[in-house]
Design an enzyme around this catalytic site. Structure first.
Site, short mmCIF file in Angstrom:
data_model
loop_
_atom_site.label_atom_id
_atom_site.label_comp_id
_atom_site.label_asym_id
_atom_site.label_seq_id
_atom_site.Cartn_x
_atom_site.Cartn_y
_atom_site.Cartn_z
N ASP A 176 107.79 11.87 -37.58
CA ASP A 176 108.17 10.28 -37.49
C ASP A 176 109.24 9.88 -36.48
O ASP A 176 109.89 8.87 -36.85
CB ASP A 176 108.61 9.98 -39.15
CG ASP A 176 107.44 10.21 -40.05
OD1 ASP A 176 106.44 10.26 -39.41
OD2 ASP A 176 107.71 10.53 -41.11
N LYS A 228 106.72 9.25 -31.97
CA LYS A 228 105.54 9.87 -30.87
C LYS A 228 104.59 8.97 -30.73
O LYS A 228 104.07 8.64 -29.59
CB LYS A 228 105.09 11.28 -31.74
CG LYS A 228 106.40 12.12 -31.97
CD LYS A 228 105.71 13.39 -32.71
CE LYS A 228 105.13 13.12 -34.13
NZ LYS A 228 106.23 12.80 -35.12
N GLY A 271 100.98 10.29 -39.33
CA GLY A 271 100.76 9.01 -39.30
C GLY A 271 101.57 8.39 -38.13
O GLY A 271 102.92 8.34 -38.10
N HIS A 272 100.98 7.97 -37.11
CA HIS A 272 101.45 7.63 -35.99
C HIS A 272 101.38 6.08 -35.58
O HIS A 272 100.03 5.68 -35.63
CB HIS A 272 101.11 8.56 -34.68
CG HIS A 272 101.32 9.99 -34.64
ND1 HIS A 272 100.89 10.75 -33.95
CD2 HIS A 272 101.88 10.66 -35.80
CE1 HIS A 272 101.29 11.97 -34.15
NE2 HIS A 272 101.98 11.99 -34.94
N GLN A 292 103.67 15.74 -36.37
CA GLN A 292 104.82 16.64 -37.00
C GLN A 292 106.12 16.53 -36.22
O GLN A 292 106.17 15.78 -35.35
CB GLN A 292 104.77 17.74 -38.05
CG GLN A 292 103.68 17.65 -39.21
CD GLN A 292 102.18 17.58 -39.11
OE1 GLN A 292 101.74 18.38 -37.93
NE2 GLN A 292 101.63 16.48 -39.28
N GLY A 316 112.53 -0.67 -29.92
CA GLY A 316 111.87 -1.48 -30.94
C GLY A 316 110.30 -0.83 -30.98
O GLY A 316 110.07 0.05 -30.02
#
Ligand code: GDP
Ligand code: IMO
Ligand code: MG
Length: 431
Positions: A13, A16, A40-41, A221, A412
């Protein structure tokens, strides 16, 4: 122009997805090399938020090819859902996506088996419950089902029926009441829809390189979740570190020209396991709220802590980072002082290398240095010169102590809220 790997330098997290999406306009193909829909990207394009799980983040760039490599484990149902979501948003998934025929398949009985180990007293890893570990177990145990088998109706019938029988025997032995449903027909339906996208992606990637195309390899990951180099057993079941990129794609290591680590300006972790610089106090809570640190897959609150120099030095070593992208700098904007973990001690003695044993890791006492905060907004800043002095000092400190160049800073979630350090190795590698 070099093929590059972008991967997580911490426990996942790190941002990436945003970075891969940003860089992908300079590449022809983006390929995922390990993990599955435990990832979860998150990518923001203007007002639109995308959370990519199995599909490489390059899919959002029209005309680019997105490849699910052989090292990934694919849940066909989850993949179909992801494709449908993206296509509803106007992304041309069917024309842009290719799936390795050597990638292994996750089936519902893998989740059933995972529940057994997660429910065993004292054994929970805090997994994403997606069946990732058990699918990799079957792969290594040489009894797995691959995409090539899924799209062969007769073979899939046979392999599925046998493997399901074996899993149900195990589940019954553990007294599991909620057994998996028979999904054979349902999955044959997915196979029919996916068949046209399944191919020999190692050949595809190598042919593309021969034709002068450029490839970006997207890690899922993070290095500290790597099954070999991470905080074992509190890890995922694949090689997230750079070594996994070659085995997970069929791109030879000699064809990889650069390795980029992504790290937050602080650190987070989801699930159980050691976390030396964790902050259980008010400041940790502030980061969680300010950084919106809740899992993009499971919604679980992420554990928050401070940038960890020994950890970064270690992940830089095992990956061979050429450069580091530091994300979420803006989340630290309000802090008066920012702790940075600069060393590990055990029993008062400095630890020189990352402890391997769970027992030692649990005993680590973090040594913190306090750096002055900047207390002004860095949100959206896209030039190094525009950053407040104390923020630049903070970044220099991370760079010097970790001995890795900071080549880019993210301020951001959006594409343009990023700066690339002029003259950096990263700027050169991106071209
Ligand atoms: P990944 O798994 O490494 O792709 O990261 P995630 O998407 O799970 O989590 C990163 C979160 O931080 C996402 O919600 C991103 O939109 C967000 N994000 C990424 N970079 C920045 C940044 O520089 N500042 C802020 N405030 N948010 C960011
Ligand atoms: P991205 O790609 C953060 C964690 C889980 C758990 C451990 C094992 O978005 O950075 P698994 O389901 O893989 O067997 O769970 O790994 N984990 C992640 N943590 N980001 C991820 O992916 C993760 N994928 C798995 O929380 O601790
Ligand atoms: Mg994530």
């Amino acid at each position: 122009m070099a093929n590059l790997i972008v991967l997580g330098a911490q426990w996942g997290d790190e941002g990436k997805g945003k970075i891969v999406d940003l860089f992908s306009d300079r590449f022809d193909i983006v390929v995922r090399y390990q993990g599955g829909h435990n990832a979860g990207h998150t990518v923001w394009v203007g007002e639109q938020k995308y959370v990519l799980k199995l599909i490489p983040s390059g899919i959002l760039r029209p005309g680019k090819l997105a490849v699910i490599g052989n090292g990934v484990v694919v849940d066909p149902k989850a993949l179909m859902e992801e494709i449908a979501t993206l296509e509803k948003l106007g992304i041309g998934v069917h024309s842009q996506l290719r799936i390795s025929n050597r990638a292994h398949v996750i089936l519902p009985f893998h989740r059933m088996v995972e529940r057994i180990s997660e429910d065993a007293p004292g054994k929970a890893i805090g997994t994403t419950a997606r069946g990732i570990g058990p699918a990799y177990e079957d792969k290594i145990g040489r009894r797995g089902i691959r995409m090539a088998d899924l799209v062969d109706d007769t073979l899939f019938r046979e392999l599925y029926t046998q493997l399901r029988k074996d899993k149900r025997t195990i589940a019954a032995a553990f007294g599991v009441k909620q057994l998996d449903e028979d999904v054979l027909e349902e999955y044959l339906g997915y196979a029919a829809k996916l068949r046209a996208m399944v191919c020999d992606t190692a050949s595809l990637l190598n042919h593309a390189m021969k034709a002068g195309q450029r490839i970006l390899l997207e890690g899922a990951q993070g290095t500290m979740l790597d099954v070999d180099h991470g905080t074992y057993p509190y890890v995922t079941s694949s090689n997230a570190a750079s070594g996994g990129a070659a085995t997970g794609t069929g791109i030879p290591p000699t064809r990889i020209g650069g390795i980029i680590g992504v790290s937050k300006a602080y650190i987070t972790r989801v699930g159980a396991g050691p976390f030396p610089s964790e902050d259980h106090g008010e400041k940790g809570e502030l980061i969680r709220k300010g950084g919106n640190e809740y899992g993009s897959v499971t919604g679980r609150p992420r554990r928050c802590g401070w940038f960890d120099v020994p950890l970064l030095k270690y992940t830089a070593m095992v990956n061979g980072f050429d450069s580091l992208v530091v994300t979420k700098l803006d989340v630290l904007d309000t802090l008066e002082e920012i702790p940075v973990c600069v060393a590990y001690k055990i029993g008062g003695k400095t630890v020189e290398s990352m402890p391997a044993s769970q027992g030692d890791l649990a005993k680590v006492e973090p040594v913190f240095e306090m750096l002055p905060g900047w207390r002004t907004s860095t949100f959206g800043i896209d030039r190094l010169e525009a950053l407040p002095d104390q923020a630049r000092r903070y970044l220099r400190f991370l760079e010097e102590r970790s001995e890795v160049e900071v080549g880019s800073v993210s301020t951001g979630p959006e594409r343009n809220q990023t700066l690339i350090v002029p003259g950096s190795k990263l700027a050169g590698l991106l071209g």
